[in-house]
Structures are given as structure tokens and as C-alpha cells.
Design a protein around this motif. Sequence first.
Motif, PDB file in Angstrom:
ATOM      1  N   SER A  14       0.814  -1.233   0.002  1.00  0.00           N
ATOM      2  CA  SER A  14      -0.016   0.036   0.012  1.00  0.00           C
ATOM      3  C   SER A  14       0.867   1.215   0.030  1.00  0.00           C
ATOM      4  CB  SER A  14      -0.762  -0.036   1.170  1.00  0.00           C
ATOM      5  OG  SER A  14      -0.183   0.239   2.200  1.00  0.00           O
ATOM      6  N   GLY A  15       0.191   2.185  -0.349  1.00  0.00           N
ATOM      7  CA  GLY A  15       1.189   3.528  -0.107  1.00  0.00           C
ATOM      8  C   GLY A  15       1.682   3.900   1.000  1.00  0.00           C
ATOM      9  N   ILE A  16       1.104   3.891   2.058  1.00  0.00           N
ATOM     10  CA  ILE A  16       1.577   3.856   3.428  1.00  0.00           C
ATOM     11  C   ILE A  16       2.746   2.915   3.576  1.00  0.00           C
ATOM     12  CG2 ILE A  16       1.105   3.564   5.770  1.00  0.00           C
ATOM     13  CD1 ILE A  16      -1.884   4.744   5.182  1.00  0.00           C
ATOM     14  N   GLU A  17       2.603   1.808   3.336  1.00  0.00           N
ATOM     15  CA  GLU A  17       3.378   0.744   3.738  1.00  0.00           C
ATOM     16  C   GLU A  17       4.769   1.083   2.872  1.00  0.00           C
ATOM     17  OE1 GLU A  17       1.314  -3.563   4.482  1.00  0.00           O
ATOM     18  OE2 GLU A  17       1.401  -2.791   2.338  1.00  0.00           O
ATOM     19  N   ALA A  18       4.595   1.314   1.705  1.00  0.00           N
ATOM     20  CA  ALA A  18       5.716   1.855   0.589  1.00  0.00           C
ATOM     21  C   ALA A  18       6.608   3.004   1.251  1.00  0.00           C
ATOM     22  CB  ALA A  18       5.189   2.012  -0.675  1.00  0.00           C
ATOM     23  N   SER A  19       5.797   3.962   1.690  1.00  0.00           N
ATOM     24  CA  SER A  19       6.410   5.280   2.405  1.00  0.00           C
ATOM     25  C   SER A  19       7.225   5.085   3.441  1.00  0.00           C
ATOM     26  CB  SER A  19       5.275   6.375   2.718  1.00  0.00           C
ATOM     27  OG  SER A  19       4.669   6.959   1.479  1.00  0.00           O
ATOM     28  N   MET A  20       6.757   4.000   4.331  1.00  0.00           N
ATOM     29  CA  MET A  20       7.397   3.626   5.552  1.00  0.00           C
ATOM     30  C   MET A  20       8.906   3.210   5.080  1.00  0.00           C
ATOM     31  SD  MET A  20       4.434   2.488   8.074  1.00  0.00           S
ATOM     32  CE  MET A  20       5.277   1.579   9.091  1.00  0.00           C
ATOM     33  N   VAL A  21       8.665   2.196   4.218  1.00  0.00           N
ATOM     34  CA  VAL A  21       9.788   1.293   3.667  1.00  0.00           C
ATOM     35  C   VAL A  21      10.861   2.430   3.231  1.00  0.00           C
ATOM     36  CG1 VAL A  21      10.810  -0.329   2.084  1.00  0.00           C
ATOM     37  CG2 VAL A  21       8.797  -0.677   3.468  1.00  0.00           C
ATOM     38  N   LEU A  22      10.422   3.367   2.415  1.00  0.00           N
ATOM     39  CA  LEU A  22      11.210   4.410   1.858  1.00  0.00           C
ATOM     40  C   LEU A  22      11.852   4.922   2.847  1.00  0.00           C
ATOM     41  CD1 LEU A  22      11.714   6.008  -1.074  1.00  0.00           C
ATOM     42  CD2 LEU A  22      10.284   7.551  -0.197  1.00  0.00           C
ATOM     43  N   SER A  23      11.074   5.452   3.588  1.00  0.00           N
ATOM     44  CA  SER A  23      11.660   6.295   5.000  1.00  0.00           C
ATOM     45  C   SER A  23      12.831   5.644   5.475  1.00  0.00           C
ATOM     46  CB  SER A  23      10.603   6.960   5.868  1.00  0.00           C
ATOM     47  OG  SER A  23       9.747   7.778   5.182  1.00  0.00           O
ATOM     48  N   PHE A  24      12.473   4.249   5.847  1.00  0.00           N
ATOM     49  CA  PHE A  24      13.341   3.389   6.712  1.00  0.00           C
ATOM     50  C   PHE A  24      14.614   3.156   5.773  1.00  0.00           C
ATOM     51  CE2 PHE A  24      15.134  -0.938   7.392  1.00  0.00           C
ATOM     52  CZ  PHE A  24      15.413  -0.964   8.789  1.00  0.00           C
ATOM     53  N   LEU A  25      14.606   3.188   4.701  1.00  0.00           N
ATOM     54  CA  LEU A  25      15.793   2.787   3.559  1.00  0.00           C
ATOM     55  C   LEU A  25      16.520   3.958   3.771  1.00  0.00           C
ATOM     56  CD1 LEU A  25      14.393   0.698   0.665  1.00  0.00           C
ATOM     57  CD2 LEU A  25      15.957  -0.192   2.598  1.00  0.00           C
ATOM     58  N   GLU A  26      15.977   5.245   3.506  1.00  0.00           N
ATOM     59  CA  GLU A  26      16.685   6.409   3.300  1.00  0.00           C
ATOM     60  C   GLU A  26      17.303   6.846   4.536  1.00  0.00           C
ATOM     61  OE1 GLU A  26      14.003   9.175   1.486  1.00  0.00           O
ATOM     62  OE2 GLU A  26      14.678   8.746  -0.480  1.00  0.00           O
ATOM     63  N   SER A  27      16.850   6.481   5.961  1.00  0.00           N
ATOM     64  CA  SER A  27      17.405   6.784   7.300  1.00  0.00           C
ATOM     65  C   SER A  27      18.514   5.901   7.423  1.00  0.00           C
ATOM     66  CB  SER A  27      16.445   6.803   8.364  1.00  0.00           C
ATOM     67  OG  SER A  27      15.968   5.368   8.598  1.00  0.00           O
ATOM     68  N   ASN A  28      18.655   4.735   6.556  1.00  0.00           N
ATOM     69  CA  ASN A  28      19.700   3.935   6.753  1.00  0.00           C
ATOM     70  C   ASN A  28      20.866   4.213   5.572  1.00  0.00           C
ATOM     71  OD1 ASN A  28      19.728   1.925   9.087  1.00  0.00           O
ATOM     72  ND2 ASN A  28      17.424   2.154   8.547  1.00  0.00           N
ATOM     73  N   ARG A  33      13.353   5.413  -4.220  1.00  0.00           N
ATOM     74  CA  ARG A  33      12.032   5.953  -4.736  1.00  0.00           C
ATOM     75  C   ARG A  33      10.861   5.241  -4.899  1.00  0.00           C
ATOM     76  NH1 ARG A  33      13.940   6.337 -11.037  1.00  0.00           N
ATOM     77  NH2 ARG A  33      13.164   4.525 -11.919  1.00  0.00           N
ATOM     78  N   LEU A  34       9.910   5.859  -4.937  1.00  0.00           N
ATOM     79  CA  LEU A  34       8.306   5.137  -4.839  1.00  0.00           C
ATOM     80  C   LEU A  34       8.009   5.312  -6.513  1.00  0.00           C
ATOM     81  CD1 LEU A  34       6.058   7.011  -2.153  1.00  0.00           C
ATOM     82  CD2 LEU A  34       7.587   4.511  -2.107  1.00  0.00           C
ATOM     83  N   GLU A  35       7.392   4.122  -6.957  1.00  0.00           N
ATOM     84  CA  GLU A  35       7.009   3.841  -8.157  1.00  0.00           C
ATOM     85  C   GLU A  35       5.485   3.457  -8.090  1.00  0.00           C
ATOM     86  OE1 GLU A  35       9.351   0.940  -9.903  1.00  0.00           O
ATOM     87  OE2 GLU A  35      10.914   2.608 -10.424  1.00  0.00           O
ATOM     88  N   ASP A  36       4.857   3.960  -9.245  1.00  0.00           N
ATOM     89  CA  ASP A  36       3.400   3.821  -9.338  1.00  0.00           C
ATOM     90  C   ASP A  36       2.511   4.484  -7.968  1.00  0.00           C
ATOM     91  OD1 ASP A  36       3.646   2.467 -11.678  1.00  0.00           O
ATOM     92  OD2 ASP A  36       3.878   0.754 -10.515  1.00  0.00           O
ATOM     93  N   GLU A  37       3.171   5.448  -7.268  1.00  0.00           N
ATOM     94  CA  GLU A  37       2.515   6.134  -6.104  1.00  0.00           C
ATOM     95  C   GLU A  37       1.224   6.512  -6.324  1.00  0.00           C
ATOM     96  OE1 GLU A  37       3.778   9.218  -2.860  1.00  0.00           O
ATOM     97  OE2 GLU A  37       4.875   9.189  -4.687  1.00  0.00           O
ATOM     98  N   TYR A  38       0.961   7.468  -7.513  1.00  0.00           N
ATOM     99  CA  TYR A  38      -0.156   8.323  -7.618  1.00  0.00           C
ATOM    100  C   TYR A  38      -1.335   7.310  -8.394  1.00  0.00           C
ATOM    101  CZ  TYR A  38       2.674  11.999  -6.445  1.00  0.00           C
ATOM    102  OH  TYR A  38       3.532  12.990  -5.765  1.00  0.00           O
TER     103      TYR A  38
END
Length: 78
Positions: A14-28, A33-38
Amino acid sequence: MSSSASIVTIFSGSGIEASMVLSFLESNGIPARLEDEYTGTMAPHVAAGGGAGAVKVAVAAGDAAAAKELLAKRRSRT
């Protein structure tokens, strides 16, 4: 992350899950990047067959192994 680099999808959800994964990776320290977000949010029937509407997290191919390892370690802690 360079748009010309080879890109690997390491997560779909989901968009929420993907955003959390994105933030986790970037913080590490792993650019992602997100794809197919919109499309996944506004028109899920277009993003994936059957209306799944997956939003994907992608990283450069060279970062894929490290990203997958980080996610696996995170999953094992929860």
C-alpha cells in the motif's frame, strides 16, 4: 538515486507501507524512490491487474542486496 541506473523493485504494498519502507531505507543511507505512487493510490486498477494497486519501492541495483538485508532484519525484530 540516478534515473539512468539499473533499478530494482524491492517492495510492493500500500502507499502507506511503501512510504514507511522508503523512509526506513533512506534513514539507513540507501537512496530509494516510490513507483506507481499516484496510480496505485488514485487508480489502483491501472497500477496492477485485478485492482491490487501496489505502490513499489525501488533502489539502484547496487543497493538492492543491502536494502533487502535491512528489510529482512527489520521484519525479524517485529
